[in-house]
Design a protein around this motif. Structure first.
Motif, mmCIF file in Angstrom:
data_model
loop_
_atom_site.group_PDB
_atom_site.id
_atom_site.type_symbol
_atom_site.label_atom_id
_atom_site.label_comp_id
_atom_site.label_asym_id
_atom_site.label_seq_id
_atom_site.Cartn_x
_atom_site.Cartn_y
_atom_site.Cartn_z
ATOM 1 N N ILE A 156 7.707 8.914 -7.806
ATOM 2 C CA ILE A 156 8.086 7.524 -7.521
ATOM 3 C C ILE A 156 9.590 7.336 -7.562
ATOM 4 N N PRO A 189 3.239 1.643 -11.094
ATOM 5 C CA PRO A 189 2.952 2.823 -11.907
ATOM 6 C C PRO A 189 3.023 2.607 -13.422
ATOM 7 N N ASN A 197 3.183 -1.286 -2.894
ATOM 8 C CA ASN A 197 3.493 -0.017 -3.554
ATOM 9 C C ASN A 197 2.269 0.437 -4.341
ATOM 10 N N ILE A 243 3.431 5.025 -1.830
ATOM 11 C CA ILE A 243 4.628 4.871 -2.659
ATOM 12 C C ILE A 243 5.765 4.327 -1.801
#
Length: 366
Positions: free
Chosen positions: A54, A232, A342, A347
């Motif tokens: 990421i 994330p 996202n 990503i």
């Protein structure tokens, strides 16, 4: 003959001058091109984690932007982070959990690890007057050259003494995806996304996403269906249910923010080299929300030492509440949008193209 000789000499001098100018221009253009070319190799310590991490993935053409509605803050500052490459020859010192958030060097509970650090290493404790309780996220690269131990808040008050900080578990590889870490407000990496020394002062673009902190009370959303975080991130602050009072469902720990492609340096009327460099990284890679600023401030996560070299280069402070650079940074924050799609499979928003080239492959892991 004399007149002809004079004219001929003048033509020769003009022709020579034109050739020299052409050579000089070629050198300038070549150097400019070389400075902006994408590297073909990288140092894992300075530019860590996989190509698909990421932190290394540029914003994609499929990014779906929604308003973040970020306003000007009373202060722009940094969240300092500490990174160390450990040597097998240094003494092994025990790591303990902090005694408390404000008395870190009073802890007695073992973190079940020792780290090889020089006895001279000191990271001051928090203070109450003046009140200073920095996050001090940290990462220690073990002598094997690949294992990262991450602690927060890092403190070491005595030379040769123990080290203090809550340990993120499990330890990660410098060569892996690098998502998790000791920013315990989000569970995101201590070292991934940090602005490293040299990145704000050299002639190269910053080639990775960065880390951002906002006032949770004003911006971060909390509900039973979205408890203060999204991928994330794998968590929010322990007090998120009462301290997060934002109204934007998409704005939480782990949110990816970026400047949309329709916005330009010119449209924002940016004035400073630092502001323009930050504009480019925020448009091409964006920044992840990793912690709570705790008050009316916007922070960026930087390696310890970045602010000092920034001031030495430009002559003014990185952290401020006024001035041309502060004004530029506030324009950048107000221009940020949320990349709402996202995800692990998209990503940076995904898409067929990226706003910047992918990072070069890492060398083989030790």
């Amino acid at each position: 003959m004399k007149l002809f000789s004079i004219l001929r000499n003048r033509k020769f001098r003009l022709r020579t001058f034109a050739v020299m100018m052409s050579i000089a221009l070629t050198i300038i253009l070549t150097n400019t091109s070389a400075s902006s070319q994408t590297p073909t190799t990288r140092d894992p310590w300075l530019w860590p984690f996989s190509v698909t991490s990421i932190w290394n993935m540029p914003i994609g053409s499929g990014a779906r932007y929604i308003p973040a509605n970020i306003q000007k803050a009373g202060w722009f500052g940094v969240d300092r982070e500490y990174f160390y490459k450990l040597k097998a020859s240094d003494p092994s010192r025990l790591v303990y959990s902090p005694g408390s958030w404000t008395k870190r060097c009073s802890g007695t509970n073992s973190m079940n690890i020792s780290l090889r650090v020089p006895d001279s290493l000191i990271v001051p404790d928090a203070t109450l007057n003046p009140y200073s309780t920095p996050n001090n996220a940290s990462a220690f690269l073990q002598p094997d050259g690949k294992t990262l131990v991450q602690l927060e808040p890092l403190a070491r008050c005595e030379k040769g003494g123990p080290i203090y900080g809550w340990r993120y578990f499990p330890d990660l590889s410098l060569y892996g995806e690098g998502i998790g870490g000791a920013h315990f407000g989000s569970g995101l990496s201590s070292i991934g996304g940090s602005i490293r020394k040299g990145e704000l002062t050299n002639d190269q673009p910053i080639r990775h996403a960065i880390k951002l902190l906002f006032w949770g009370k004003k911006y971060y959303y909390y509900s039973s269906s979205r408890p203060g975080y999204r991928w994330p991130a794998d968590r929010a602050d322990s007090v998120a249910s009462t301290s997060y009072q934002g109204t934007n469902y998409a704005f939480v720990q782990g949110t990816l923010l970026a400047i949309p492609p329709s916005v330009t340096e010119s449209s924002l009327q940016l004035q400073t080299p630092g502001g323009k460099k930050l504009f480019r990284v925020l448009q091409n890679y964006g920044g992840y929300v990793v912690d709570d600023a705790g008050w009316d401030a916007h922070y960026m996560a930087v390696e310890q030492g970045v602010t000092e070299e920034f001031k030495a280069k430009y002559g003014y402070d990185f952290e401020n509440w006024t001035g041309a650079f502060y004004d530029d940074v506030m324009k950048l924050y107000k221009a940020l949008n949320i990349v709402d799609n996202n995800s692990p499979t998209t990503i940076g928003g995904g898409g067929s193209t990226r706003r910047a080239p992918l990072a070069p492959a890492l060398p083989p892991s030790p």
